[in-house]
Design a protein around this motif. Structure first.
Motif, short mmCIF file in Angstrom:
data_model
loop_
_atom_site.label_atom_id
_atom_site.label_comp_id
_atom_site.label_asym_id
_atom_site.label_seq_id
_atom_site.Cartn_x
_atom_site.Cartn_y
_atom_site.Cartn_z
N SER A 33 0.87 -1.17 0.00
CA SER A 33 0.00 0.00 0.00
C SER A 33 0.91 1.22 0.00
CB SER A 33 -0.91 0.02 1.24
OG SER A 33 -0.16 0.33 2.40
N GLU A 34 0.34 2.39 0.03
CA GLU A 34 1.18 3.59 0.08
C GLU A 34 1.89 3.72 1.43
OE1 GLU A 34 -1.76 7.23 1.18
OE2 GLU A 34 -2.10 6.30 -0.78
N ASP A 35 1.44 2.98 2.43
CA ASP A 35 2.02 3.07 3.78
C ASP A 35 3.01 1.96 4.13
OD1 ASP A 35 0.63 5.37 4.33
OD2 ASP A 35 -0.92 4.38 5.51
N ILE A 61 13.15 4.42 -4.41
CA ILE A 61 13.76 3.93 -3.16
C ILE A 61 12.89 4.39 -2.00
CG2 ILE A 61 15.76 4.07 -1.65
CD1 ILE A 61 17.45 4.42 -4.22
N ARG A 62 12.43 3.43 -1.21
CA ARG A 62 11.56 3.72 -0.07
C ARG A 62 12.32 3.42 1.22
NH1 ARG A 62 8.69 1.67 -4.32
NH2 ARG A 62 6.64 2.57 -4.72
N ASP A 63 12.22 4.33 2.18
CA ASP A 63 12.78 4.10 3.51
C ASP A 63 11.78 3.25 4.29
OD1 ASP A 63 15.19 5.64 3.35
OD2 ASP A 63 13.96 7.44 3.40
N LYS A 79 8.63 4.99 5.80
CA LYS A 79 8.86 6.20 6.58
C LYS A 79 8.68 7.39 5.67
CE LYS A 79 12.78 6.05 8.61
NZ LYS A 79 14.14 5.76 9.10
N ALA A 80 8.04 8.44 6.21
CA ALA A 80 7.87 9.68 5.45
C ALA A 80 9.22 10.38 5.31
CB ALA A 80 6.88 10.60 6.16
#
Length: 81
Positions: A33-35, A61-63, A79-80
């Motif tokens: 999901s987006e989260d 790249i996502r934290d 993480k935002a």
């Protein structure tokens, strides 16, 4: 577990890479999901509490922050920035 999520996840089968601490490992994302995401590893692995993930399809790249782990599967929240 889904009852604690703010947003439902979509079932997928996506190739990805997780990396941090100077190394990377190929994995499979089985829901997203987006989260956050559910990730399956090829072998059981000790995971750092935070790391990065990149899907092969979008190369973003996502934290990530580790939320749970069980055998070869882990759950993360993004993480935002």
């Amino acid at each position: 577990m889904s009852d604690r999520r703010k947003i439902d996840r979509s079932e997928v089968d996506l190739a990805a890479y997780i990396f941090g601490d100077g190394g990377s490992r190929r994995c499979r994302v089985f829901n997203i999901s987006e989260d956050g995401a559910g990730i399956e590893l090829s072998t059981k692995l000790h995971m750092a509490p935070t790391f990065k993930m990149m899907l092969e399809t979008d190369r973003i790249i996502r934290d990530c922050r580790l939320v749970w782990s069980s055998d070869t599967r882990i759950g993360v929240v993004f993480k935002a920035n």
